[in-house]
Design an enzyme around this catalytic site. Structure first.
Site, short mmCIF file in Angstrom:
data_model
loop_
_atom_site.label_atom_id
_atom_site.label_comp_id
_atom_site.label_asym_id
_atom_site.label_seq_id
_atom_site.Cartn_x
_atom_site.Cartn_y
_atom_site.Cartn_z
N ARG A 235 0.72 -1.20 -0.05
CA ARG A 235 0.00 0.02 -0.02
C ARG A 235 0.92 1.24 -0.15
O ARG A 235 2.11 1.34 0.74
CB ARG A 235 -1.05 0.10 1.23
CG ARG A 235 -2.29 -0.62 1.12
CD ARG A 235 -3.00 0.06 0.19
NE ARG A 235 -4.30 -0.82 -0.08
CZ ARG A 235 -4.51 -1.75 -1.02
NH1 ARG A 235 -3.40 -2.16 -1.76
NH2 ARG A 235 -5.58 -2.46 -1.08
N GLU A 264 -3.27 7.52 -5.91
CA GLU A 264 -3.21 6.88 -7.01
C GLU A 264 -4.39 7.29 -7.99
O GLU A 264 -5.40 7.78 -7.48
CB GLU A 264 -3.38 5.42 -6.84
CG GLU A 264 -2.14 4.73 -6.23
CD GLU A 264 -2.20 3.09 -5.93
OE1 GLU A 264 -3.11 2.52 -6.29
OE2 GLU A 264 -1.42 2.87 -5.07
N HIS A 282 -0.15 -0.22 -9.78
CA HIS A 282 -1.03 -1.02 -8.91
C HIS A 282 -1.58 -2.49 -9.76
O HIS A 282 -2.74 -2.81 -9.84
CB HIS A 282 -2.15 -0.30 -8.64
CG HIS A 282 -2.81 -0.94 -7.16
ND1 HIS A 282 -3.11 0.00 -6.13
CD2 HIS A 282 -2.89 -2.11 -6.71
CE1 HIS A 282 -3.58 -0.79 -5.06
NE2 HIS A 282 -3.36 -2.08 -5.53
P1 NAD Z 1 -2.50 -9.85 5.86
O1 NAD Z 1 -3.13 -9.50 6.64
O2 NAD Z 1 -2.29 -11.43 5.48
O3 NAD Z 1 -0.88 -9.52 6.20
C1 NAD Z 1 -0.49 -8.47 6.84
C2 NAD Z 1 0.56 -8.31 8.11
O4 NAD Z 1 0.82 -7.11 8.21
C3 NAD Z 1 -0.23 -9.08 9.19
O5 NAD Z 1 0.82 -10.31 9.49
C4 NAD Z 1 0.01 -8.13 10.29
O6 NAD Z 1 0.23 -8.63 11.58
C5 NAD Z 1 1.20 -7.38 9.83
N1 NAD Z 1 1.28 -6.01 10.37
C6 NAD Z 1 0.31 -5.24 10.86
N2 NAD Z 1 1.13 -4.07 11.24
C7 NAD Z 1 2.17 -4.28 11.16
C8 NAD Z 1 3.42 -3.43 11.76
N3 NAD Z 1 3.21 -2.34 12.17
N4 NAD Z 1 4.50 -3.99 11.21
C9 NAD Z 1 4.90 -5.17 10.85
N5 NAD Z 1 3.89 -5.74 10.25
C10 NAD Z 1 2.51 -5.53 10.50
O7 NAD Z 1 -2.42 -9.18 4.37
P2 NAD Z 1 -1.80 -9.77 2.94
O8 NAD Z 1 -2.96 -10.34 2.31
O9 NAD Z 1 -0.57 -10.21 3.19
O10 NAD Z 1 -1.90 -8.26 2.31
C11 NAD Z 1 -0.76 -7.36 2.65
C12 NAD Z 1 -0.82 -6.05 1.96
O11 NAD Z 1 -0.72 -6.29 0.36
C13 NAD Z 1 -2.19 -5.34 2.11
O12 NAD Z 1 -1.74 -3.94 2.33
C14 NAD Z 1 -2.90 -5.54 0.91
O13 NAD Z 1 -3.95 -4.56 0.89
C15 NAD Z 1 -1.76 -5.47 -0.18
N6 NAD Z 1 -2.26 -5.99 -1.34
C16 NAD Z 1 -1.65 -5.29 -2.40
C17 NAD Z 1 -2.12 -6.00 -3.56
C18 NAD Z 1 -1.62 -5.21 -4.86
O14 NAD Z 1 -2.42 -5.35 -5.93
N7 NAD Z 1 -0.30 -4.36 -4.80
C19 NAD Z 1 -2.70 -7.05 -4.10
C20 NAD Z 1 -3.08 -7.84 -2.90
C21 NAD Z 1 -2.74 -7.15 -1.28
C1 MLT Z 2 -5.79 -5.62 -2.71
O1 MLT Z 2 -5.68 -5.06 -1.67
O2 MLT Z 2 -6.48 -6.79 -2.83
C2 MLT Z 2 -5.28 -5.11 -3.91
O3 MLT Z 2 -4.78 -3.81 -3.83
C3 MLT Z 2 -5.71 -5.72 -5.24
C4 MLT Z 2 -6.81 -4.77 -5.92
O4 MLT Z 2 -7.92 -4.38 -5.77
O5 MLT Z 2 -6.15 -4.01 -6.69
#
Ligand code: NAD
Ligand code: MLT
Length: 528
Positions: A235, A264, A282
């Site tokens: 993010r 974004e 993204h």
């Molecule tokens: P998740 O909930 O499985 O993992 C997130 C982790 O972050 C958890 O284990 C939590 O304990 C940890 N966390 C929370 N606060 C923290 C801190 N201060 N320091 C360190 N760790 C901390 O989530 P996920 O499915 O692994 O997703 C992770 C991130 O990726 C999210 O922000 C999600 O929105 C993003 N994401 C982005 C895309 C994209 O298109 N770029 C796609 C999918 C997910």
């Molecule tokens: C997510 O948090 O799942 C990602 O940002 C993916 C998206 O919706 O583009």
């Protein structure tokens, strides 16, 4: 009833197939993407469900205008585009698809690490521009380098796994990462500072929270190794972009790979002018497989919600496994009714709600049941807008503490629920049970032992135990043409306080004719 569903971001058509081919429910699916906030606000009141990805910002303003909205489905993980507090307050359930794009995001992160290490985008562009520049794009290897993973959740762990395949060492930081979990994953662990000091590549995988906003900042950049490379496919906002820019300019950071930024779309961002930066718009979750998978997951949760009242991936409700919900579901109605009945025993402000689960029931995760019971209590004064999503929140907002107590020891009944309301001056309680083959029964009202079927129209009359009291009530009701179906009487002592609980055939609108009697000191008419 027609369920109106608005899809306001582009979603995989294969992913919404479960909705399209639904036969049991009457669904009206409207796809209207690219709406401005004002346009969305203008039409949202016509919809029961809003289905989004990350483009639609579901703000408090939108939610306040959403008079019929029951569910917001987020086809993806991050729910930072949805005002969860506003949704919870309004009793709107938010569901997401937490697993559907994990693999896609982990693969994208891995691709970004490699592209960054080997300058692939810039090398490709240079070639397109007609140059054969082999010296300029000398890269670094991943083997024997250390990858720092900040946020060791679903995606962080998958990225670590792949990095180990590339023979990298991995060190992770996550507040929930224990020594045992780290050992099992084959990674070292430490604080964010520990990670910063030793890593050659640092990738962040946390949600964007107050606690993670700018967690990679100027102070953290200072303690990093020289020539460190930074990756953010989670993010925008986790990394302080000004601090990153300065760290690249100063030569401390050798490169950065960014899939997300604070604002974004980030076309024209100053970081994109730096040759050390590569970026994608993204795209972490943008694979055919992930888009189908997240849309299928939310579509199934929408169907499950309207068919069974339960969902697999709630964001603003306790997530309880399906088999657990199945175990406590038979008690939902009983919990609601006990809650509603007990709320009529007092007109004072409630300070505390104690819910006692005993017998087998105490072995299960009863949080959904507690929500439904609290809903029963609050409905009396707060009306129909209380539901399972906002019941606990509304209790908290009204300074009412909700406590669950469990005891597996069954006394007279195999399972029972007792709900106790504590006010400044009184404590009232009602106990109920489910009798095999007979259904729900209220078995205790305060200190009175009773046997009441909690259904239909109930009159609860508190009076002084005097000869003729029952006859008097019977006559008074007959005078009003009110037929008594069942009657229960309980008393604490001869001549002391007593209670009459009657079920009658019709709702009794006005109970003044009973209240005016000398020996009757309280009457409540309750419609269950
Ligand atoms: P998740 O909930 O499985 O993992 C997130 C982790 O972050 C958890 O284990 C939590 O304990 C940890 N966390 C929370 N606060 C923290 C801190 N201060 N320091 C360190 N760790 C901390 O989530 P996920 O499915 O692994 O997703 C992770 C991130 O990726 C999210 O922000 C999600 O929105 C993003 N994401 C982005 C895309 C994209 O298109 N770029 C796609 C999918 C997910
Ligand atoms: C997510 O948090 O799942 C990602 O940002 C993916 C998206 O919706 O583009």
């Amino acid at each position: 009833m027609t369920i109106n569903i608005l899809i306001s971001d582009p979603l995989s058509e294969d992913g919404i197939y479960p909705l399209r081919q639904e036969k049991e429910l009457d669904l009206n699916i409207v796809s209207n993407t690219g709406l401005s906030p004002a346009e969305l606000k203008g039409i949202i009141k016509d919809f029961d469900v809003l289905l989004v990805r990350s483009q639609t910002k579901v703000t408090r303003e939108i939610i306040e205008a959403a008079d019929n909205l029951k569910l917001i489905g987020r086809a993806g993980v991050g729910v930072d585009n949805i005002d969860l507090e506003a949704a919870t307050e309004k009793g709107i359930i938010v569901v997401n698809a937490p697993d559907g794009n994990t693999n896609s995001a982990a693969e994208h992160t891995t691709a970004m690490i490699m592209a960054l290490a080997r300058h692939i985008p810039h090398a490709h562009m240079s070639l397109q521009e007609g140059r054969w520049d082999r010296k300029k794009f000398v890269g670094v290897e991943l083997k024997n380098k250390t990858l720092g993973v900040v946020g060791f959740g679903r995606i962080g762990q998958e990225v670590a796994h792949r990095a180990k395949g590339n023979r990298m060492n991995v060190i992770a930081y996550d507040p929930f990462l224990t020594a045992e979990k780290a050992e099992k994953a084959g990674v070292a662990y430490g604080s964010v500072e520990d990670v910063a000091k030793v890593a050659d590549f640092i990738t962040v995988h946390t949600p964007l929270l107050d606690s993670t906003r700018h967690m990679i900042n100027e102070d953290i950049f200072k303690i990093m190794k020289d020539d460190v490379r930074i990756i953010n496919c989670a993010r925008g906002g986790i990394i302080d972009e000004d601090a990153l820019y300065a760290a690249i300019e100063s030569g401390k950071v050798a490169g950065a790979a960014l899939d997300v930024m604070e604002e974004e779309p980030f076309v024209g961002h100053k970081l994109l002018d730096l040759p050390q930066v590569i970026a994608t718009p993204h795209l972490g979750a943008s694979t055919i497989e992930a888009q189908e998978s997240v849309a299928v997951d939310v579509s199934n949760d929408i169907l499950s919600y309207f068919k069974f009242g339960s969902v697999l991936n709630p964001v603003n409700m306790p997530s309880v496994p399906k088999d657990m919900v199945a175990k406590v579901e038979p008690f939902f109605d009983l919990g609601y009714k006990i809650g509603n009945l007990v709320s009529h025993l007092t007109d004072e402000a409630i300070n505390e709600i104690n819910i006692y689960y005993s017998g087998d029931l105490a072995n299960f995760d009863v949080r959904p049941l507690t929500n439904n019971t609290v809903k029963g209590i609050l409905t009396r004064n707060l009306g129909n807008h209380v539901n399972n999503v906002n019941a606990r929140y509304l209790a908290e907002r009204n300074d009412i503490k909700v406590n669950e107590h469990k005891s597996t020891r069954a006394k007279a009944f195999l399972n029972s629920i007792t709900v106790e309301l504590v006010t400044d001056h009184t404590t009232h309680k009602i106990k109920g049970t489910l009798l095999a083959g007979l259904g729900a029964r209220i078995v205790q009202v305060n200190d009175y032992v009773v046997d009441i079927v909690p259904d239909g129209h109930i009159l609860m009359i508190r009076h002084t135990d005097k000869p003729g009291a029952i006859g008097l009530v019977g006559t008074l009701l007959a005078d009003q043409n009110i037929n008594i179906a069942t009657m229960q009487v309980g008393r604490t002592s001869e001549g002391g306080d007593a209670i009459m609980v009657l079920s009658v055939d019709y709702a009794v609108e006005n109970v003044d004719f009973l209240k005016q009697q000398k020996n009757i000191f309280d009457v409540k008419a309750i419609n269950l």
